[in-house]
Design a protein around this motif. Structure first.
Motif, PDB file in Angstrom:
ATOM      1  N   LEU B 105       9.294  -1.466  -2.274  1.00 52.52           N
ATOM      2  CA  LEU B 105       8.917  -0.057  -2.236  1.00 52.52           C
ATOM      3  C   LEU B 105       9.129   0.535  -0.849  1.00 52.52           C
ATOM      4  O   LEU B 105       8.206   1.065  -0.224  1.00 52.52           O
ATOM      5  CB  LEU B 105       7.477   0.169  -2.730  1.00 52.52           C
ATOM      6  N   GLY B 106      10.352   0.443  -0.398  1.00 52.46           N
ATOM      7  CA  GLY B 106      10.712   1.104   0.851  1.00 52.46           C
ATOM      8  C   GLY B 106      11.957   0.521   1.457  1.00 52.46           C
ATOM      9  O   GLY B 106      12.268  -0.650   1.241  1.00 52.46           O
ATOM     10  N   CYS B 107      12.661   1.346   2.197  1.00 48.37           N
ATOM     11  CA  CYS B 107      13.814   0.874   2.976  1.00 48.37           C
ATOM     12  C   CYS B 107      13.276   0.329   4.297  1.00 48.37           C
ATOM     13  O   CYS B 107      12.080   0.424   4.569  1.00 48.37           O
ATOM     14  CB  CYS B 107      14.774   2.040   3.207  1.00 48.37           C
ATOM     15  N   PRO B 108      14.122  -0.239   5.135  1.00 46.82           N
ATOM     16  CA  PRO B 108      13.632  -0.746   6.423  1.00 46.82           C
ATOM     17  C   PRO B 108      12.939   0.328   7.271  1.00 46.82           C
ATOM     18  O   PRO B 108      11.966   0.040   7.973  1.00 46.82           O
ATOM     19  CB  PRO B 108      14.916  -1.232   7.104  1.00 46.82           C
ATOM     20  N   PHE B 109      13.418   1.555   7.170  1.00 49.16           N
ATOM     21  CA  PHE B 109      12.799   2.660   7.913  1.00 49.16           C
ATOM     22  C   PHE B 109      11.345   2.848   7.444  1.00 49.16           C
ATOM     23  O   PHE B 109      10.414   2.916   8.243  1.00 49.16           O
ATOM     24  CB  PHE B 109      13.641   3.923   7.656  1.00 49.16           C
ATOM     25  N   ARG B 110      11.166   2.891   6.104  1.00 51.61           N
ATOM     26  CA  ARG B 110       9.791   3.055   5.610  1.00 51.61           C
ATOM     27  C   ARG B 110       8.943   1.819   5.894  1.00 51.61           C
ATOM     28  O   ARG B 110       7.719   1.922   6.050  1.00 51.61           O
ATOM     29  CB  ARG B 110       9.757   3.360   4.096  1.00 51.61           C
ATOM     30  N   MET B 111       9.581   0.667   5.993  1.00 52.89           N
ATOM     31  CA  MET B 111       8.823  -0.538   6.327  1.00 52.89           C
ATOM     32  C   MET B 111       8.122  -0.349   7.680  1.00 52.89           C
ATOM     33  O   MET B 111       6.938  -0.689   7.827  1.00 52.89           O
ATOM     34  CB  MET B 111       9.774  -1.737   6.381  1.00 52.89           C
ATOM     35  N   ILE B 112       8.838   0.214   8.645  1.00 51.00           N
ATOM     36  CA  ILE B 112       8.229   0.460   9.960  1.00 51.00           C
ATOM     37  C   ILE B 112       7.119   1.492   9.816  1.00 51.00           C
ATOM     38  O   ILE B 112       6.054   1.365  10.415  1.00 51.00           O
ATOM     39  CB  ILE B 112       9.252   1.045  10.957  1.00 51.00           C
ATOM     40  N   ASP B 119      -0.311  -0.798   6.953  1.00 54.92           N
ATOM     41  CA  ASP B 119      -0.040  -1.532   5.706  1.00 54.92           C
ATOM     42  C   ASP B 119       0.463  -2.947   6.032  1.00 54.92           C
ATOM     43  O   ASP B 119       1.602  -3.135   6.448  1.00 54.92           O
ATOM     44  CB  ASP B 119       1.007  -0.760   4.890  1.00 54.92           C
ATOM     45  N   LEU B 120      -0.392  -3.931   5.832  1.00 54.99           N
ATOM     46  CA  LEU B 120      -0.044  -5.307   6.216  1.00 54.99           C
ATOM     47  C   LEU B 120       0.987  -5.932   5.281  1.00 54.99           C
ATOM     48  O   LEU B 120       1.650  -6.910   5.647  1.00 54.99           O
ATOM     49  CB  LEU B 120      -1.306  -6.165   6.265  1.00 54.99           C
ATOM     50  N   ASP B 254      -9.374  15.367   8.404  1.00 58.31           N
ATOM     51  CA  ASP B 254     -10.292  14.731   7.454  1.00 58.31           C
ATOM     52  C   ASP B 254      -9.623  13.570   6.717  1.00 58.31           C
ATOM     53  O   ASP B 254     -10.287  12.723   6.128  1.00 58.31           O
ATOM     54  CB  ASP B 254     -10.768  15.767   6.418  1.00 58.31           C
ATOM     55  N   ALA B 255      -8.303  13.579   6.703  1.00 55.96           N
ATOM     56  CA  ALA B 255      -7.581  12.563   5.932  1.00 55.96           C
ATOM     57  C   ALA B 255      -7.411  11.277   6.738  1.00 55.96           C
ATOM     58  O   ALA B 255      -7.619  11.256   7.957  1.00 55.96           O
ATOM     59  CB  ALA B 255      -6.219  13.109   5.522  1.00 55.96           C
ATOM     60  N   THR B 256      -7.049  10.190   6.042  1.00 59.97           N
ATOM     61  CA  THR B 256      -6.819   8.907   6.697  1.00 59.97           C
ATOM     62  C   THR B 256      -5.328   8.621   6.741  1.00 59.97           C
ATOM     63  O   THR B 256      -4.673   8.608   5.696  1.00 59.97           O
ATOM     64  CB  THR B 256      -7.537   7.780   5.925  1.00 59.97           C
ATOM     65  N   TYR B 257      -4.809   8.432   7.940  1.00 58.58           N
ATOM     66  CA  TYR B 257      -3.380   8.140   8.091  1.00 58.58           C
ATOM     67  C   TYR B 257      -3.160   6.711   8.582  1.00 58.58           C
ATOM     68  O   TYR B 257      -2.038   6.281   8.748  1.00 58.58           O
ATOM     69  CB  TYR B 257      -2.732   9.139   9.054  1.00 58.58           C
ATOM     70  N   PHE B 258      -4.259   6.029   8.860  1.00 58.52           N
ATOM     71  CA  PHE B 258      -4.135   4.637   9.296  1.00 58.52           C
ATOM     72  C   PHE B 258      -5.202   3.814   8.598  1.00 58.52           C
ATOM     73  O   PHE B 258      -6.391   4.084   8.717  1.00 58.52           O
ATOM     74  CB  PHE B 258      -4.277   4.528  10.814  1.00 58.52           C
ATOM     75  N   ASN B 259      -4.762   2.806   7.825  1.00 54.89           N
ATOM     76  CA  ASN B 259      -5.689   1.965   7.080  1.00 54.89           C
ATOM     77  C   ASN B 259      -5.201   0.524   7.218  1.00 54.89           C
ATOM     78  O   ASN B 259      -4.239   0.131   6.582  1.00 54.89           O
ATOM     79  CB  ASN B 259      -5.713   2.416   5.613  1.00 54.89           C
ATOM     80  N   PHE B 260      -5.852  -0.234   8.090  1.00 52.57           N
ATOM     81  CA  PHE B 260      -5.401  -1.582   8.426  1.00 52.57           C
ATOM     82  C   PHE B 260      -5.856  -2.553   7.343  1.00 52.57           C
ATOM     83  O   PHE B 260      -6.967  -3.077   7.391  1.00 52.57           O
ATOM     84  CB  PHE B 260      -5.978  -1.957   9.792  1.00 52.57           C
ATOM     85  N   ALA B 261      -5.007  -2.782   6.331  1.00 55.39           N
ATOM     86  CA  ALA B 261      -5.406  -3.644   5.214  1.00 55.39           C
ATOM     87  C   ALA B 261      -4.200  -3.984   4.351  1.00 55.39           C
ATOM     88  O   ALA B 261      -3.135  -3.383   4.486  1.00 55.39           O
ATOM     89  CB  ALA B 261      -6.447  -2.926   4.361  1.00 55.39           C
ATOM     90  N   PHE B 262      -4.386  -4.955   3.463  1.00 52.47           N
ATOM     91  CA  PHE B 262      -3.369  -5.260   2.456  1.00 52.47           C
ATOM     92  C   PHE B 262      -3.574  -4.362   1.238  1.00 52.47           C
ATOM     93  O   PHE B 262      -2.631  -3.762   0.728  1.00 52.47           O
ATOM     94  CB  PHE B 262      -3.466  -6.725   2.013  1.00 52.47           C
ATOM     95  N   ALA B 263      -4.808  -4.303   0.764  1.00 49.06           N
ATOM     96  CA  ALA B 263      -5.094  -3.608  -0.490  1.00 49.06           C
ATOM     97  C   ALA B 263      -5.224  -2.105  -0.289  1.00 49.06           C
ATOM     98  O   ALA B 263      -5.521  -1.633   0.806  1.00 49.06           O
ATOM     99  CB  ALA B 263      -6.381  -4.167  -1.094  1.00 49.06           C
ATOM    100  N   GLY B 264      -4.989  -1.369  -1.351  1.00 47.25           N
ATOM    101  CA  GLY B 264      -5.231   0.067  -1.355  1.00 47.25           C
ATOM    102  C   GLY B 264      -4.254   0.879  -0.530  1.00 47.25           C
ATOM    103  O   GLY B 264      -4.580   1.964  -0.062  1.00 47.25           O
ATOM    104  N   GLN B 265      -3.040   0.355  -0.325  1.00 46.04           N
ATOM    105  CA  GLN B 265      -2.052   1.096   0.463  1.00 46.04           C
ATOM    106  C   GLN B 265      -1.264   2.045  -0.442  1.00 46.04           C
ATOM    107  O   GLN B 265      -0.988   1.716  -1.593  1.00 46.04           O
ATOM    108  CB  GLN B 265      -1.100   0.122   1.159  1.00 46.04           C
ATOM    109  N   PRO B 266      -0.890   3.196   0.089  1.00 46.70           N
ATOM    110  CA  PRO B 266      -0.170   4.174  -0.730  1.00 46.70           C
ATOM    111  C   PRO B 266       1.247   3.715  -1.073  1.00 46.70           C
ATOM    112  O   PRO B 266       1.956   3.212  -0.184  1.00 46.70           O
ATOM    113  CB  PRO B 266      -0.133   5.426   0.159  1.00 46.70           C
ATOM    114  N   VAL B 267       1.641   3.940  -2.324  1.00 51.59           N
ATOM    115  CA  VAL B 267       2.967   3.559  -2.820  1.00 51.59           C
ATOM    116  C   VAL B 267       3.365   2.182  -2.268  1.00 51.59           C
ATOM    117  O   VAL B 267       4.347   2.035  -1.552  1.00 51.59           O
ATOM    118  CB  VAL B 267       4.045   4.614  -2.489  1.00 51.59           C
ATOM    119  N   ALA B 268       2.556   1.165  -2.647  1.00 54.10           N
ATOM    120  CA  ALA B 268       2.794  -0.197  -2.181  1.00 54.10           C
ATOM    121  C   ALA B 268       2.065  -1.148  -3.126  1.00 54.10           C
ATOM    122  O   ALA B 268       1.190  -0.727  -3.880  1.00 54.10           O
ATOM    123  CB  ALA B 268       2.258  -0.376  -0.759  1.00 54.10           C
TER     124      ALA B 268
END
Lengths: 68, 362
Positions: B105-112, B119-120, B254-268
């Motif tokens: 679910l992503g190209c190398p660019f989106r991986m970064i 997103d771990l 108010d939104a979260t743009y950084f979530n250090f975790a494996f679970a619950g990541q957007p489009v992943a």
């Protein structure tokens, strides 16, 4: 003088060919390239390897001279 | 000169990282300011090449990258219509690279970008990606892999890809009934920044990537082959810049743009084995193509018709992914997708072997 023809090849092939040729450690090389990216990458690599690089352009092709 | 080049790519990376994070604020899907694979997939959907309703939109970022590169290459006289280096082989590799991308679910660019969002799973993807690059570089590229040389093509041939972008952009703006757009709330395809914002973001990235030769695959490859760090620095600059921007955005909004975790990541998804294998296929395939999907877009804008064919291969691959149920979702990979990734690794390996070890000396 050894000539390396990299015309038409996509990166990084031109630099790989140059690297392999420079490993023979001759004092002078001529490298042909037809892309600006290839030309810059070849010159960058050769300068790191201790060569002085100059080039002339002719009709979109580059003749690079490398001298130790 | 050399220090200067490094500084330029770092600055370009910082700008691109900020743009990527800010695009999410303007409406792009989370951790998807840019994703060449996802966006080509959305375009394939908009054109009706696949009918997955959640992922259909003409992404102006793609159009902008190609046209930005075209403009920059034209202005610097680097535009050159070239092609003919095993185009069909490139098409096939690109087809499977897309299958790898949509497994992860992503190209190398989106991986970064995913990494910069905490997103771990992307870290597992990165390990597979680097390993794929290593195999491609040491087992093939350094042993003489080549798809043979390109030749000059008629000027028009090199201009077709940029012209197609203008036409597709017109379809976006005109929005005729035969173009599919995901309905609001239907999925990632419905999440996008305003057209003008996306287009300008793409144009800026296109110009910067053309001038700096930015390439996610090239970064590790050049390090392995030539001990050169220039391209990798660009990669790293994007990561740090997007990370810092995400943290700042999380604090000030108010939104979260950084979530250090494996679970619950957007489009992943969290299936480590398949995140690894998907990106392994991407790294491996892109080495044989000579550049990551972003770089292919940029080269297609510079008149490289082999890269244009590669982009078409990516688009067709994306269409197949959704028509045949190969693409992963937040629930994880599909069985079909797993089989396709394995086939992809085998096919790319065969292409590598034949073009490295079975060549007749000319």
């Amino acid at each position: 003088m050894k000539t390396i023809d990299t015309r038409g090849l996509s990166c990084p092939e031109p630099v790989i060919l140059t690297k392999k040729a420079l490993a023979l450690n001759e004092s002078e090389y001529e490298v042909l390239a037809d892309r600006v990216t290839s030309r810059d990458n070849i010159i960058g690599f050769a300068e790191d390897a201790g060569y002085k690089a100059t080039y002339v352009e002719n009709n979109g092709e580059y003749k690079i001279t490398l001298k130790k | 000169m050399k220090k200067n080049e490094k500084l330029v790519i770092i600055i370009a990376g910082i700008i691109i990282g900020i743009i990527a994070s800010v695009l999410v604020v303007f409406g792009n899907p989370a951790n998807m300011g840019f994703c060449i694979a996802c966006f080509l997939r959305d375009i394939a959907g908009a054109l009706g090449l696949h009918r997955a309703a959640p992922v259909q939109y003409i992404r102006p970022e793609i159009i902008g990258i190609i046209l930005g590169s075209f403009g920059a290459a034209f202005a610097t006289k680097e535009f050159k219509a070239q092609g003919g280096s095993a185009p069909l082989t490139r098409f096939v590799i690109a087809f499977f690279v897309m299958i790898g991308c949509l497994m992860f679910l992503g190209c190398p660019f989106r991986m970064i970008i995913r990494l910069a969002g905490g997103d771990l799973n992307a870290l597992i993807g990165l390990v597979g990606f680097v390993l794929g690059i290593g195999v491609g570089t040491f087992v093939f590229l350094n042993k003489g892999y080549s798809l043979k040389r390109t030749y000059a093509q008629p000027m028009l041939d090199g201009i077709i890809m940029p012209v197609i972008q203008v036409i597709v952009f017109a379809l976006l703006v005109a929005a005729p009934a035969f173009i599919f757009f995901s309905e609001a709330g239907a999925g990632p395809g419905a999440k996008h920044a305003a057209i003008a914002i996306s287009l300008v973001a793409g144009l800026v990235v296109g110009v910067l990537a053309q001038r700096t030769r930015l390439c996610m695959v090239g970064g590790f490859r050049d390090l392995f082959l030539f001990k050169q760090t220039k391209l990798l620095l660009g990669f790293f600059a994007i990561f740090v810049s997007a990370l810092v921007t995400n943290v700042i955005l999380t604090v000030v909004t108010d939104a979260t743009y950084f979530n250090f975790a494996f679970a619950g990541q957007p489009v992943a998804h969290t299936d480590g084995v398949w995140n690894f294998l998907g990106m392994f296929l991407v790294g491996f395939g892109c080495i044989l193509l000579g550049g990551c999907p972003l770089r292919q877009l940029v080269l297609s804008g510079e008149g490289n018709t082999d890269s244009a064919i590669t982009v078409l291969g990516l688009i067709v691959g994306a269409a197949f992914c959704h028509n045949f149920g190969l693409a992963s979702s937040a629930d994880g990979p599909t069985l079909n997708g797993k089989i396709a990734v394995i086939i992809g690794i085998v096919v790319v390996a065969i292409i590598g072997v034949v073009n490295t070890y079975c060549k007749k000396e000319a």
